[in-house]
Write an enzyme that holds these catalytic residues in place. Structure first.
Site, PDB file in Angstrom:
ATOM      1  N   ARG A 178      -4.050  -0.673   5.068  1.00 52.48           N
ATOM      2  CA  ARG A 178      -4.543  -1.426   4.495  1.00 52.48           C
ATOM      3  C   ARG A 178      -3.653  -2.988   4.540  1.00 52.48           C
ATOM      4  O   ARG A 178      -3.562  -3.935   4.528  1.00 52.48           O
ATOM      5  CB  ARG A 178      -4.542  -1.292   2.970  1.00 52.48           C
ATOM      6  CG  ARG A 178      -5.164   0.242   2.944  1.00 52.48           C
ATOM      7  CD  ARG A 178      -5.475   0.252   1.491  1.00 52.48           C
ATOM      8  NE  ARG A 178      -4.710   1.558   1.325  1.00 52.48           N
ATOM      9  CZ  ARG A 178      -3.846   2.280   0.186  1.00 52.48           C
ATOM     10  NH1 ARG A 178      -5.286   2.324  -0.676  1.00 52.48           N
ATOM     11  NH2 ARG A 178      -3.379   3.156   0.398  1.00 52.48           N
ATOM     12  N   ASP A 234      -7.967   3.686  -0.022  1.00 53.24           N
ATOM     13  CA  ASP A 234      -6.947   3.906   2.016  1.00 53.24           C
ATOM     14  C   ASP A 234      -8.097   4.493   3.244  1.00 53.24           C
ATOM     15  O   ASP A 234      -8.718   6.113   2.749  1.00 53.24           O
ATOM     16  CB  ASP A 234      -6.379   5.090   1.348  1.00 53.24           C
ATOM     17  CG  ASP A 234      -5.332   5.692   2.250  1.00 53.24           C
ATOM     18  OD1 ASP A 234      -5.268   5.245   2.773  1.00 53.24           O
ATOM     19  OD2 ASP A 234      -4.547   6.612   1.979  1.00 53.24           O
ATOM     20  N   CYS A 293       0.929  -1.027  -0.282  1.00 56.21           N
ATOM     21  CA  CYS A 293       0.250  -0.301   0.157  1.00 56.21           C
ATOM     22  C   CYS A 293       1.045   1.190  -0.091  1.00 56.21           C
ATOM     23  O   CYS A 293       2.172   1.035  -0.410  1.00 56.21           O
ATOM     24  CB  CYS A 293      -1.298  -0.094   1.292  1.00 56.21           C
ATOM     25  SG  CYS A 293      -0.112   0.469   2.674  1.00 56.21           S
TER      26      CYS A 293
END
Ligand code: 4NP
Length: 156
Positions: free
Chosen positions: A17, A126, A11
């Site tokens: 994440r 996100d 990420c």
């Protein structure tokens, strides 16, 4: 005999994440009795050496997965040889990952939710700047991605 799959989740900051994806994936793989390895990395070094965001840790723990031992690190070109699969959380990350990958890349590079039935092309958004509900949604996404992804290792 094929080598043990090693999956790297990527990420931006490696505190939201991808650490959750790593935790979810290892959890799902272990429940399925699969022997796999996983790690995570970020494109940026903003949080290197830090544990996952406390909201990521809290939601993972709520579902029985402790990700508190993970520490943020940056993706490097060597990762494409060290891992068999490199998995990006969104399209922007996928583009950056492909740009860094050697050609041909030893690792298979893909978008995480391409592995989840009915969710091809979708991103794991996100959650960093949002509220706790966003982290619940991230957990649901990374579990769905993980359940899809393990199927490619079950067919052997
Ligand atoms: P991640 O989320 O890429 O899922 O770890 C983010 C974490 C930190 C920042 C951005 C996104 N940041 O700007 O510090």
């Amino acid at each position: 005999m094929s080598k043990t799959p090693k999956v790297l989740f990527v990420c931006l900051g490696n505190i939201c994440r991808s650490p959750m994806a790593q935790g979810a994936f290892l959890h799902v793989a272990s429940k399925a009795g699969l022997k796999l390895e996983a790690d995570s990395a970020g494109l940026h070094g903003w949080h290197v050496g830090r544990p996952p965001d406390r909201r990521s840790q809290a939601v993972a723990l709520k579902y029985g997965v402790d990700i508190g031992d993970q520490r943020a690190r940056v993706l490097t070109p060597a990762d494409f040889a060290a891992f068999t699969h490199v998995i990006a959380m969104d399209h922007e990350i996928l583009r950056a990952v492909k740009k860094m990958a050697p050609d041909p890349a030893p690792a298979a590079v893909s978008l995480f939710l391409d592995h989840a039935p009915g969710r091809a092309g979708q991103e794991v958004p996100d959650p960093f700047y949002g509220d706790d509900d966003g982290f619940e949604a991230t957990w649901a996404d990374v579990m769905e991605g993980s359940e899809g992804l393990i199927r490619i290792f079950q067919t052997v």
